[in-house]
Design a protein around this motif. Structure first.
Motif, short mmCIF file in Angstrom:
data_model
loop_
_atom_site.label_atom_id
_atom_site.label_comp_id
_atom_site.label_asym_id
_atom_site.label_seq_id
_atom_site.Cartn_x
_atom_site.Cartn_y
_atom_site.Cartn_z
N ARG A 182 -43.89 -98.87 -16.50
CA ARG A 182 -43.18 -99.94 -15.82
C ARG A 182 -42.50 -99.36 -14.58
N LYS A 183 -42.92 -99.82 -13.39
CA LYS A 183 -42.36 -99.32 -12.14
C LYS A 183 -40.97 -99.89 -11.91
N THR A 184 -40.25 -99.29 -10.97
CA THR A 184 -38.91 -99.79 -10.66
C THR A 184 -38.95 -101.18 -10.03
N SER A 185 -40.10 -101.54 -9.45
CA SER A 185 -40.28 -102.88 -8.89
C SER A 185 -40.69 -103.90 -9.95
N ASN A 186 -40.68 -103.47 -11.22
CA ASN A 186 -41.01 -104.29 -12.39
C ASN A 186 -42.51 -104.56 -12.53
N GLU A 187 -43.32 -103.88 -11.72
CA GLU A 187 -44.77 -103.98 -11.91
C GLU A 187 -45.19 -103.07 -13.05
N LEU A 188 -46.27 -103.47 -13.73
CA LEU A 188 -46.81 -102.68 -14.84
C LEU A 188 -48.06 -101.95 -14.38
N ALA A 189 -48.05 -100.63 -14.52
CA ALA A 189 -49.23 -99.81 -14.19
C ALA A 189 -49.89 -99.37 -15.49
N VAL A 190 -51.15 -99.74 -15.68
CA VAL A 190 -51.92 -99.35 -16.85
C VAL A 190 -52.77 -98.14 -16.45
N VAL A 191 -52.41 -96.96 -16.95
CA VAL A 191 -53.03 -95.72 -16.52
C VAL A 191 -53.92 -95.17 -17.64
N PRO A 192 -55.20 -94.89 -17.39
CA PRO A 192 -56.04 -94.25 -18.42
C PRO A 192 -55.45 -92.91 -18.83
N ASN A 193 -55.52 -92.62 -20.11
CA ASN A 193 -54.93 -91.37 -20.62
C ASN A 193 -55.58 -90.13 -20.00
N SER A 194 -56.86 -90.22 -19.64
CA SER A 194 -57.52 -89.06 -19.06
C SER A 194 -56.90 -88.69 -17.72
N VAL A 195 -56.40 -89.68 -16.96
CA VAL A 195 -55.75 -89.39 -15.67
C VAL A 195 -54.48 -88.59 -15.91
N LEU A 196 -53.69 -88.99 -16.90
CA LEU A 196 -52.45 -88.27 -17.21
C LEU A 196 -52.74 -86.89 -17.79
N PHE A 197 -53.86 -86.76 -18.50
CA PHE A 197 -54.18 -85.49 -19.14
C PHE A 197 -54.70 -84.47 -18.13
N LYS A 198 -55.43 -84.93 -17.10
CA LYS A 198 -56.04 -84.01 -16.15
C LYS A 198 -55.10 -83.61 -15.03
N ASN A 199 -54.06 -84.40 -14.77
CA ASN A 199 -53.18 -84.15 -13.64
C ASN A 199 -51.79 -83.73 -14.13
N PRO A 200 -51.07 -82.94 -13.31
CA PRO A 200 -49.70 -82.56 -13.69
C PRO A 200 -48.80 -83.78 -13.80
N ILE A 201 -47.95 -83.78 -14.82
CA ILE A 201 -47.01 -84.88 -15.05
C ILE A 201 -45.59 -84.38 -14.83
N GLU A 202 -44.82 -85.12 -14.05
CA GLU A 202 -43.40 -84.82 -13.88
C GLU A 202 -42.60 -85.78 -14.76
N ILE A 203 -41.93 -85.23 -15.77
CA ILE A 203 -41.07 -86.04 -16.63
C ILE A 203 -39.66 -85.96 -16.06
N LEU A 204 -39.29 -86.95 -15.28
CA LEU A 204 -38.04 -86.89 -14.52
C LEU A 204 -36.81 -87.00 -15.42
N THR A 205 -36.96 -87.65 -16.56
CA THR A 205 -35.82 -87.85 -17.46
C THR A 205 -35.88 -86.94 -18.68
N ASP A 206 -36.59 -85.80 -18.55
CA ASP A 206 -36.67 -84.87 -19.68
C ASP A 206 -35.29 -84.33 -20.04
#
Length: 292
Positions: A159-183
């Motif tokens: 869920r983006k800050t503009s309230n839009e919903l982004a549906v992301v394939p899991n393979s995209v998140l798995f292959k690219n670096p992820i920044e967890i800003l609220t870790d």
């Protein structure tokens, strides 16, 4: 007479075949009944095992999607065994080796046809097994930022800050670096501030440091850094670093406060934040046009 008999031969052959099929079905009725009973037992066992699995996993500290995955795996395993036993009862000539051989060929064909689907599926399983990136985390990946609302076996909802919903394939998140800003609860932010070349840099650094330290929008327990970093085209740049909350709104609020506070402090002390400008040098003196 011979012509009349030849016209009835196909009907006779079809009748004999139907009779043989009927006798075969009647002969298989006991096996069919046993297979149906086995399927009913499989359904009951799978349901009971699912309830037991739900009770066990409910007390464990794991995400909801991982509990659902475990329950699905339990059901799938029981149904696979039940279908295998029912198939061997219904078709006695069906052997375990022939089933494995058929599954091997079928798996290769299906794997090539649904490569992306299986890739996303496996990535979803690995995400569920990870401790990082939980529901509610704000993450960034491949140019997409948002708060994690759902992690399924195939896709992740952000869920983006503009309230839009982004549906992301899991393979995209798995292959690219992820920044967890609220870790973590706190994050460090930075801002570039430029002052004119005729400024006393030690004095400017002291003014900026005191302005930042007096702001309520930052974490006062964390260190504040003010470094002169670069000779820019029209200014000497300072890099100002501070700590604040890790939420996206915390970043905007603290950055707004820093810009306002530092700008006011430099204005009071008469220190210029210069506009970008350029100096042009000519080899020959320029002749100005006369108004005459």
């Amino acid at each position: 007479m011979t012509q009349q008999n030849s016209s009835f031969e196909p009907i006779a052959i079809l009748t004999n075949q139907l009779s043989e099929m009927g006798r075969g079905v009647i002969a298989m009725l006991p096996n069919i009944a046993i297979a149906v009973v086995l399927l009913g037992i499989t359904w009951a066992v799978a349901r009971f095992a699912s309830q037991i699995s739900e009770k066990i996993t409910k007390g464990a500290d794991m995400r909801q999607s991982l509990r659902e995955l475990i329950e699905l795996a339990v059901k799938f395993s029981i149904w696979a065994v039940g279908l295998l036993i029912s198939g061997t009862v219904l078709l006695p000539n069906l052997t375990l080796s022939s089933i494995i051989a058929g599954l091997g060929v079928g798996t290769v064909a299906i794997g090539f046809a649904f490569k992306d689907v299986f890739e996303n599926f496996m990535a979803g399983i690995l995400f569920m097994l990870r401790e990082k990136m939980r529901i509610g985390d704000y993450i960034g990946c491949d140019g997409i930022e948002g708060r994690v609302e759902q992690i399924s076996l195939r896709e992740t909802h952000l869920r983006k800050t503009s309230n839009e919903l982004a549906v992301v394939p899991n393979s995209v998140l798995f292959k690219n670096p992820i920044e967890i800003l609220t870790d973590k609860d706190k994050r460090r932010f930075e801002l570039i501030i430029g002052v004119s070349y005729d400024t006393d840099l030690a004095r400017a650094s002291d003014i900026i440091s005191k302005a930042v330290e007096g702001s309520d929008a930052i974490d006062q327990e964390k260190p504040i850094d003010v470094f002169a970093t670069e000779f820019n085209s029209s200014s000497v740049d300072f890099r100002v670093r501070w700590w604040s909350g890790s939420e996206k709104r915390d970043e905007h609020v603290s950055r707004d406060a820093m810009i306002r506070t530092i700008k006011s402090a430099l204005d009071r002390e008469g220190i210029e934040i210069p506009y970008p400008y350029q100096t042009h040098t000519f080899k020959e003196p320029m002749k100005l046009a006369s108004n005459d």
